[in-house]
Design a protein around this motif. Structure first.
Motif, PDB file in Angstrom:
ATOM      1  N   THR A  93       0.892  -1.207  -0.093  1.00 43.96           N
ATOM      2  CA  THR A  93       0.000   0.121   0.175  1.00 43.96           C
ATOM      3  C   THR A  93       0.816   1.261   0.055  1.00 43.96           C
ATOM      4  O   THR A  93       2.077   1.349   0.585  1.00 43.96           O
ATOM      5  N   ALA A  94       0.286   2.315  -0.627  1.00 43.04           N
ATOM      6  CA  ALA A  94       1.070   3.724  -0.626  1.00 43.04           C
ATOM      7  C   ALA A  94       0.979   4.256   1.030  1.00 43.04           C
ATOM      8  O   ALA A  94       1.713   5.239   1.117  1.00 43.04           O
ATOM      9  N   ASP A  95       0.022   3.920   1.754  1.00 43.70           N
ATOM     10  CA  ASP A  95      -0.093   4.524   2.796  1.00 43.70           C
ATOM     11  C   ASP A  95       0.995   3.843   4.068  1.00 43.70           C
ATOM     12  O   ASP A  95       0.522   3.196   4.898  1.00 43.70           O
ATOM     13  N   ASN A  96       2.085   4.424   3.970  1.00 41.13           N
ATOM     14  CA  ASN A  96       3.092   3.987   4.870  1.00 41.13           C
ATOM     15  C   ASN A  96       4.183   5.007   5.157  1.00 41.13           C
ATOM     16  O   ASN A  96       4.331   5.848   4.300  1.00 41.13           O
ATOM     17  N   THR A  97       4.768   5.036   6.379  1.00 41.33           N
ATOM     18  CA  THR A  97       5.816   5.924   6.688  1.00 41.33           C
ATOM     19  C   THR A  97       6.880   5.372   7.430  1.00 41.33           C
ATOM     20  O   THR A  97       6.463   4.581   8.319  1.00 41.33           O
ATOM     21  N   PHE A 112       1.634   9.294  13.539  1.00 40.77           N
ATOM     22  CA  PHE A 112       2.815   9.166  12.610  1.00 40.77           C
ATOM     23  C   PHE A 112       2.445   8.913  11.254  1.00 40.77           C
ATOM     24  O   PHE A 112       2.650   9.811  10.269  1.00 40.77           O
ATOM     25  N   LEU A 113       1.322   8.024  11.102  1.00 42.72           N
ATOM     26  CA  LEU A 113       1.007   7.927   9.783  1.00 42.72           C
ATOM     27  C   LEU A 113       0.368   8.981   9.192  1.00 42.72           C
ATOM     28  O   LEU A 113       0.378   9.348   7.952  1.00 42.72           O
ATOM     29  N   HIS A 114      -0.713   9.484   9.969  1.00 44.90           N
ATOM     30  CA  HIS A 114      -1.639  10.423   9.350  1.00 44.90           C
ATOM     31  C   HIS A 114      -0.896  11.995   9.341  1.00 44.90           C
ATOM     32  O   HIS A 114      -1.448  12.786   8.610  1.00 44.90           O
ATOM     33  N   HIS A 117      -0.081  10.795   5.363  1.00 41.02           N
ATOM     34  CA  HIS A 117      -1.392  10.340   4.903  1.00 41.02           C
ATOM     35  C   HIS A 117      -2.607  10.430   5.268  1.00 41.02           C
ATOM     36  O   HIS A 117      -2.656  10.339   6.667  1.00 41.02           O
ATOM     37  N   GLN A 118      -3.431  10.755   4.565  1.00 41.63           N
ATOM     38  CA  GLN A 118      -5.101  11.046   4.956  1.00 41.63           C
ATOM     39  C   GLN A 118      -5.624   9.681   5.661  1.00 41.63           C
ATOM     40  O   GLN A 118      -5.544   8.466   5.135  1.00 41.63           O
ATOM     41  N   GLU A 119      -6.471   9.873   6.751  1.00 44.68           N
ATOM     42  CA  GLU A 119      -6.854   8.773   7.444  1.00 44.68           C
ATOM     43  C   GLU A 119      -8.117   8.243   6.529  1.00 44.68           C
ATOM     44  O   GLU A 119      -8.903   8.993   5.738  1.00 44.68           O
ATOM     45  N   TYR A 139       1.957   1.641   8.631  1.00 49.33           N
ATOM     46  CA  TYR A 139       1.392   1.623   7.470  1.00 49.33           C
ATOM     47  C   TYR A 139      -0.230   1.227   7.807  1.00 49.33           C
ATOM     48  O   TYR A 139      -0.425   0.401   8.886  1.00 49.33           O
ATOM     49  N   ALA A 140      -0.932   1.351   6.953  1.00 52.18           N
ATOM     50  CA  ALA A 140      -2.493   1.098   6.777  1.00 52.18           C
ATOM     51  C   ALA A 140      -2.801   0.047   5.793  1.00 52.18           C
ATOM     52  O   ALA A 140      -2.325   0.144   4.503  1.00 52.18           O
ATOM     53  N   THR A 141      -3.715  -0.668   6.070  1.00 52.56           N
ATOM     54  CA  THR A 141      -4.344  -1.436   5.036  1.00 52.56           C
ATOM     55  C   THR A 141      -5.729  -1.722   5.129  1.00 52.56           C
ATOM     56  O   THR A 141      -6.356  -1.308   6.328  1.00 52.56           O
TER      57      THR A 141
END
Length: 291
Positions: A93-97, A112-114, A117-119, A139-141
């Motif tokens: 996923t692109a939602d990672n830091t 940290f993630l948001h 990246h938008q929630e 990261y988010a999935t």
């Protein structure tokens, strides 16, 4: 009226050794991306890959559609119902830091993630620790897809695809070059850019692209911002690319030291796998480093 999805295996490799092996002693590594579902069977005892299969989905519109298509993969592919010794799930996923471990706090992982990246609705926020880099990958999935796969495979082992890439890149001695080394993992309409200098990780980020020039722009722009030269840096490409591809041809015009990434060290592969260029499925093979 239900929507009909077309699911087709785009690539598959195995041989008679798969039928002769007790799969309950093997690991299954699964890589889930937008519109893709790939897996490989791996035996830790022999450090050998025994099978590989990749599916692509058309169309892919939203998490619900993705989940329905993955469910159909399970209906069609009975190997996934095997009781493997262990199953590792990986999400691209692109939602990672990446957060320095010294600053990380579990209670702040969503914060940290948001920042970057938008929630999103129905997201599950997870973390991987990379002690060799002193980093935590946050990261988010999609929560529903994660829940379905955890239930089907009876596993809690989950990583982000970039974590596996970092472990693979860490094997490459070129990351210690003061001139810089860039790894570009290219997939359909997106690529992951990872940049090192003198052994230090400076950047890892996923971008979308429409043309090969987009890849050149992001790579060269990142290098110049970090005061590195595209004339001196080594760039290593991974993904389902060939020399005649637009991405390769455009990069070749600007990057003199352009080459292909190699399979992760310390593993053996079926003869059919060795016939495929080494940079293909590099992100899938890298998952074995997380087992």
């Amino acid at each position: 009226m239900p929507v009909a999805y077309t699911i087709q295996p785009t690539f598959a490799i195995d041989d008679t050794s798969l039928l002769e092996t007790d799969l309950t002693t093997c690991h299954l590594v699964v890589l889930v991306g937008k519109g893709t579902f790939s897996y490989a069977v791996y035996t830790a005892a022999m450090r050998k890959f025994l099978a590989l299969k990749s599916y692509s989905f058309q169309p892919a519109t939203g998490a619900v559609a993705e989940l329905e298509m993955i469910e159909q993969v399970f209906d069609a592919d009975k190997l996934l119902l095997t009781a493997f010794k262990e199953v590792l799930l990986a999400f691209d996923t692109a939602d990672n830091t990446l957060v320095p471990e010294m600053f990380y706090g579990a209670q702040l992982k969503k914060d940290f993630l948001h920042v970057a990246h938008q929630e999103k609705m129905q997201e599950a926020v997870l973390t991987d620790t990379l002690p060799e880099l002193g980093m935590v990958n946050v990261y988010a999935t999609d929560k529903d897809i994660l829940g379905f796969l955890r239930k089907e495979f009876s596993t809690d082992k989950v990583v982000h695809a970039h974590t596996a890439l970092l472990k693979a890149y860490n094997q490459d001695p070129d990351i210690h070059s003061p001139d810089g080394t860039v790894f570009i993992e290219v997939q359909q309409q997106k690529f992951t850019l990872t940049l090192y200098s003198s052994g230090n990780l400076l950047l890892q980020q996923q971008f979308t692209y429409k043309s090969g020039l987009d890849v050149v722009y992001y790579a060269v722009n990142a290098l110049r911002q970090l005061q590195l030269s595209e004339q001196d840096v080594r760039v290593k490409l991974g993904g389902a690319l060939e020399e005649h591809s637009q991405v390769y041809q455009e990069l070749y015009k600007f990057i003199p030291k352009l080459s292909w990434v190699q399979r992760p060290d310390g593993f053996s592969f079926l003869a059919k796998m060795q016939e495929v260029p080494s940079h293909h499925f590099h992100n899938l093979y890298a998952l074995a480093l997380c087992v």
